[in-house]
Design a protein around this motif. Sequence first.
Motif, PDB file in Angstrom:
ATOM      1  N   GLN A   1      -5.522 -14.759  -1.486  1.00  0.00           N
ATOM      2  CA  GLN A   1      -5.161 -14.379  -2.844  1.00  0.00           C
ATOM      3  C   GLN A   1      -6.102 -13.299  -3.375  1.00  0.00           C
ATOM      4  O   GLN A   1      -5.662 -12.351  -4.045  1.00  0.00           O
ATOM      5  CB  GLN A   1      -5.208 -15.613  -3.752  1.00  0.00           C
ATOM      6  CG  GLN A   1      -4.601 -15.375  -5.135  1.00  0.00           C
ATOM      7  CD  GLN A   1      -3.131 -15.002  -5.084  1.00  0.00           C
ATOM      8  OE1 GLN A   1      -2.330 -15.706  -4.480  1.00  0.00           O
ATOM      9  NE2 GLN A   1      -2.767 -13.866  -5.684  1.00  0.00           N
ATOM     10  N   ASN A   2      -7.396 -13.417  -3.084  1.00  0.00           N
ATOM     11  CA  ASN A   2      -8.354 -12.399  -3.528  1.00  0.00           C
ATOM     12  C   ASN A   2      -8.066 -11.053  -2.874  1.00  0.00           C
ATOM     13  O   ASN A   2      -8.188  -9.999  -3.512  1.00  0.00           O
ATOM     14  CB  ASN A   2      -9.780 -12.830  -3.180  1.00  0.00           C
ATOM     15  CG  ASN A   2     -10.261 -13.969  -4.052  1.00  0.00           C
ATOM     16  OD1 ASN A   2      -9.759 -14.182  -5.152  1.00  0.00           O
ATOM     17  ND2 ASN A   2     -11.223 -14.738  -3.548  1.00  0.00           N
ATOM     18  N   GLU A   3      -7.687 -11.106  -1.607  1.00  0.00           N
ATOM     19  CA  GLU A   3      -7.330  -9.868  -0.892  1.00  0.00           C
ATOM     20  C   GLU A   3      -6.141  -9.193  -1.573  1.00  0.00           C
ATOM     21  O   GLU A   3      -6.127  -7.965  -1.759  1.00  0.00           O
ATOM     22  CB  GLU A   3      -7.001 -10.202   0.561  1.00  0.00           C
ATOM     23  CG  GLU A   3      -6.774  -8.991   1.442  1.00  0.00           C
ATOM     24  CD  GLU A   3      -6.477  -9.380   2.869  1.00  0.00           C
ATOM     25  OE1 GLU A   3      -6.938  -8.674   3.782  1.00  0.00           O
ATOM     26  OE2 GLU A   3      -5.774 -10.400   3.081  1.00  0.00           O
TER      27      GLU A   3
ATOM     28  N   ASP B   1      -5.158  -9.688  -4.764  1.00  0.00           N
ATOM     29  CA  ASP B   1      -5.566  -9.269  -6.109  1.00  0.00           C
ATOM     30  C   ASP B   1      -6.332  -7.950  -6.067  1.00  0.00           C
ATOM     31  O   ASP B   1      -6.112  -7.072  -6.912  1.00  0.00           O
ATOM     32  CB  ASP B   1      -6.437 -10.347  -6.759  1.00  0.00           C
ATOM     33  CG  ASP B   1      -5.653 -11.612  -7.047  1.00  0.00           C
ATOM     34  OD1 ASP B   1      -4.411 -11.555  -7.041  1.00  0.00           O
ATOM     35  OD2 ASP B   1      -6.293 -12.667  -7.251  1.00  0.00           O
ATOM     36  N   ASN B   2      -7.223  -7.802  -5.093  1.00  0.00           N
ATOM     37  CA  ASN B   2      -7.990  -6.557  -4.966  1.00  0.00           C
ATOM     38  C   ASN B   2      -7.088  -5.383  -4.642  1.00  0.00           C
ATOM     39  O   ASN B   2      -7.274  -4.273  -5.152  1.00  0.00           O
ATOM     40  CB  ASN B   2      -9.057  -6.704  -3.876  1.00  0.00           C
ATOM     41  CG  ASN B   2     -10.139  -7.685  -4.256  1.00  0.00           C
ATOM     42  OD1 ASN B   2     -10.379  -7.932  -5.447  1.00  0.00           O
ATOM     43  ND2 ASN B   2     -10.783  -8.284  -3.264  1.00  0.00           N
ATOM     44  N   LEU B   3      -6.096  -5.651  -3.790  1.00  0.00           N
ATOM     45  CA  LEU B   3      -5.152  -4.588  -3.437  1.00  0.00           C
ATOM     46  C   LEU B   3      -4.318  -4.199  -4.646  1.00  0.00           C
ATOM     47  O   LEU B   3      -4.051  -3.020  -4.892  1.00  0.00           O
ATOM     48  CB  LEU B   3      -4.250  -5.082  -2.295  1.00  0.00           C
ATOM     49  CG  LEU B   3      -3.233  -4.077  -1.746  1.00  0.00           C
ATOM     50  CD1 LEU B   3      -3.946  -2.856  -1.182  1.00  0.00           C
ATOM     51  CD2 LEU B   3      -2.362  -4.727  -0.677  1.00  0.00           C
ATOM     52  N   GLU B   4      -3.932  -5.195  -5.439  1.00  0.00           N
ATOM     53  CA  GLU B   4      -3.138  -4.945  -6.629  1.00  0.00           C
ATOM     54  C   GLU B   4      -3.908  -4.097  -7.636  1.00  0.00           C
ATOM     55  O   GLU B   4      -3.404  -3.134  -8.200  1.00  0.00           O
ATOM     56  CB  GLU B   4      -2.749  -6.275  -7.280  1.00  0.00           C
ATOM     57  CG  GLU B   4      -1.944  -6.130  -8.550  1.00  0.00           C
ATOM     58  CD  GLU B   4      -1.613  -7.476  -9.185  1.00  0.00           C
ATOM     59  OE1 GLU B   4      -0.942  -7.464 -10.226  1.00  0.00           O
ATOM     60  OE2 GLU B   4      -2.033  -8.504  -8.650  1.00  0.00           O
ATOM     61  N   CYS B   5      -5.196  -4.408  -7.810  1.00  0.00           N
ATOM     62  CA  CYS B   5      -6.016  -3.652  -8.776  1.00  0.00           C
ATOM     63  C   CYS B   5      -6.173  -2.212  -8.327  1.00  0.00           C
ATOM     64  O   CYS B   5      -6.085  -1.271  -9.145  1.00  0.00           O
ATOM     65  CB  CYS B   5      -7.394  -4.309  -8.890  1.00  0.00           C
ATOM     66  SG  CYS B   5      -7.371  -5.902  -9.712  1.00  0.00           S
ATOM     67  N   SER B   6      -6.397  -2.001  -7.045  1.00  0.00           N
ATOM     68  CA  SER B   6      -6.597  -0.645  -6.547  1.00  0.00           C
ATOM     69  C   SER B   6      -5.334   0.179  -6.674  1.00  0.00           C
ATOM     70  O   SER B   6      -5.357   1.361  -6.995  1.00  0.00           O
ATOM     71  CB  SER B   6      -7.060  -0.686  -5.081  1.00  0.00           C
ATOM     72  OG  SER B   6      -6.067  -1.261  -4.263  1.00  0.00           O
ATOM     73  N   ASP B   7      -4.162  -0.465  -6.428  1.00  0.00           N
ATOM     74  CA  ASP B   7      -2.908   0.269  -6.533  1.00  0.00           C
ATOM     75  C   ASP B   7      -2.599   0.636  -7.988  1.00  0.00           C
ATOM     76  O   ASP B   7      -2.087   1.726  -8.272  1.00  0.00           O
ATOM     77  CB  ASP B   7      -1.768  -0.591  -5.973  1.00  0.00           C
ATOM     78  CG  ASP B   7      -1.793  -0.637  -4.447  1.00  0.00           C
ATOM     79  OD1 ASP B   7      -2.483   0.231  -3.860  1.00  0.00           O
ATOM     80  OD2 ASP B   7      -1.173  -1.524  -3.850  1.00  0.00           O
TER      81      ASP B   7
ATOM     82  N   ARG C   1       0.830  -1.214   0.000  1.00  0.00           N
ATOM     83  CA  ARG C   1       0.000   0.000   0.000  1.00  0.00           C
ATOM     84  C   ARG C   1       0.863   1.263   0.000  1.00  0.00           C
ATOM     85  O   ARG C   1       0.493   2.281  -0.606  1.00  0.00           O
ATOM     86  CB  ARG C   1      -0.911   0.008   1.226  1.00  0.00           C
ATOM     87  CG  ARG C   1      -2.004  -1.066   1.218  1.00  0.00           C
ATOM     88  CD  ARG C   1      -2.990  -0.850   2.358  1.00  0.00           C
ATOM     89  NE  ARG C   1      -3.961  -1.938   2.435  1.00  0.00           N
ATOM     90  CZ  ARG C   1      -3.851  -2.957   3.239  1.00  0.00           C
ATOM     91  NH1 ARG C   1      -2.795  -3.055   4.061  1.00  0.00           N
ATOM     92  NH2 ARG C   1      -4.772  -3.909   3.249  1.00  0.00           N
TER      93      ARG C   1
ATOM     94  N   HIS D   1      -9.113 -16.721  -0.190  1.00  0.00           N
ATOM     95  CA  HIS D   1      -9.391 -15.440   0.466  1.00  0.00           C
ATOM     96  C   HIS D   1      -8.134 -14.570   0.506  1.00  0.00           C
ATOM     97  O   HIS D   1      -8.191 -13.366   0.212  1.00  0.00           O
ATOM     98  CB  HIS D   1      -9.891 -15.702   1.889  1.00  0.00           C
ATOM     99  CG  HIS D   1     -10.062 -14.460   2.695  1.00  0.00           C
ATOM    100  ND1 HIS D   1     -11.064 -13.548   2.460  1.00  0.00           N
ATOM    101  CD2 HIS D   1      -9.318 -13.959   3.738  1.00  0.00           C
ATOM    102  CE1 HIS D   1     -10.961 -12.540   3.323  1.00  0.00           C
ATOM    103  NE2 HIS D   1      -9.902 -12.771   4.108  1.00  0.00           N
TER     104      HIS D   1
END
Length: 484
Positions: A471-473, A475-481, A300, A469
């Motif tokens: 990995q999804n966490e 992946d979501n962080l990666e997309c937002s960044d 982050r 869970h």
Amino acid sequence: MNRLYNSLEPRVMDDDMLKLAVGEQGPQEEAGLLARQEGILFKDVLSLQLDFQNLSFNNIEAIEGLDTLVNLEDLSLFNNRISKIDSLDALVKLQVLSLGNNHIGNMMNIIYLRQFKNLRALSLSGNPIAEAEDYNMFILAYLPDLVYLDSRHIDDHMKGLAELKHQFSIDELKHRENLIQARLEDEQARREELEEHKAAFVEHLNGPFLFDSMYAEDVEGNKLACLHGAGELLEAYKDKFVVICVNIFEYGLKQQEKRKVELDTFNECVQEAIQENQGQGKRRIAEFEEKHLLSLSAIRDESELSNLEKKIVECSKDISELFNTLMTLEMQLVEQLEETINMFERNIIDLVGLFIENVQSLMAQCRDLENHHHEKLLEIAISALEKMVKGELEEDLPDEVRALFVDKDTVVNAVGSSHDIHLLKIDNREDELVTRVNSWCTHLVDKIHKDEIMRNRRRVKEINQYIDHMQNELDNLECSDIID
């Protein structure tokens, strides 16, 4: 209103009425909808009102259909046509009972309520019984644990006076109740003991039951017992036969205890293995999560794209390593439990095999006794026939016994028929024991294997869900960044 009430048709308490009442008085909105979709569990109902409400509801004449409400604490049957208090035996947790405005007129209904040890509030106002001169005192004496009667708190002083007034009758009733309770406890103890014997597959072998069953349908054998010398022969036979049966019984109980110890030891080993394995998994997850939180925080805070991608790859690698570690632990556990299960299976099969072998050996002794008895009884019968032919038979035999001594073939057939019945009884009891113990062993082993398969499937599912869970966490962080 009374004319309208009296003109209504009596209703029967059934599942439809209970479902309607529970549905209306139970949870509403989402919880109520879920309960209706999944089906109402009557054992979860704690309070129920079956009062007379309108033209479409109760007007009940008899209490019935409440056996499934085993946890009910509060029951209202106010304003119905009930004349007798009964059929509440299943409601062992009942605390509050409202039966006001019914047709109850016999004081003996109060005696029935003594079995409800948790009953603290009772309402009977509006019943003919409430008009009796001794109404209050009788109820206080016979239901001493009541706290409220007809919505009024019971005074301890009045309770004491009521007890004194009815002391003699109460003492007699308590004596009868104690006798009944002792008999019930004795019957329960016998039932429990019988279940233990059945679990050992040797029920009714601790006495003459098998021997008596051999003669229960043996018409010819009972007739032949009248012959001189046959009675003494039979008694000696029975004594030796029962000794063998008792030996089977006692051996069976000992073997049952060995099987129980084997099963308990197995279960302990399985639980220890699972707990140790789970402990290793929890420690690995804790280490991972501590590092993972730091990794997510670093991702982050990272503003440089190349460094961001590198940290995401490293974090994803950590997740994969955790997955491999957890799956490796699970595979190790599967192998360990498989070995434990196979060892248990061999041991329990050996125990059952040894049990069957020794029981069959003892049953063979029973057959030997029967064969010996058959030979001796045949000698006595032939001797009696010869004496009868010569007119030397001194015994005064019943006509039905004399009818067997027409000729030698008739005598031999009678003795043989008795012998066949006895052998069949012995064979059937042996076959029953062997079939049941083998079936028990097979079902036990099958269940253990199936339980392990289900445990493994649940564990693998848990691991996959947790890893997904994580990995999804990420992946979501990666997309937002990337978007930022």
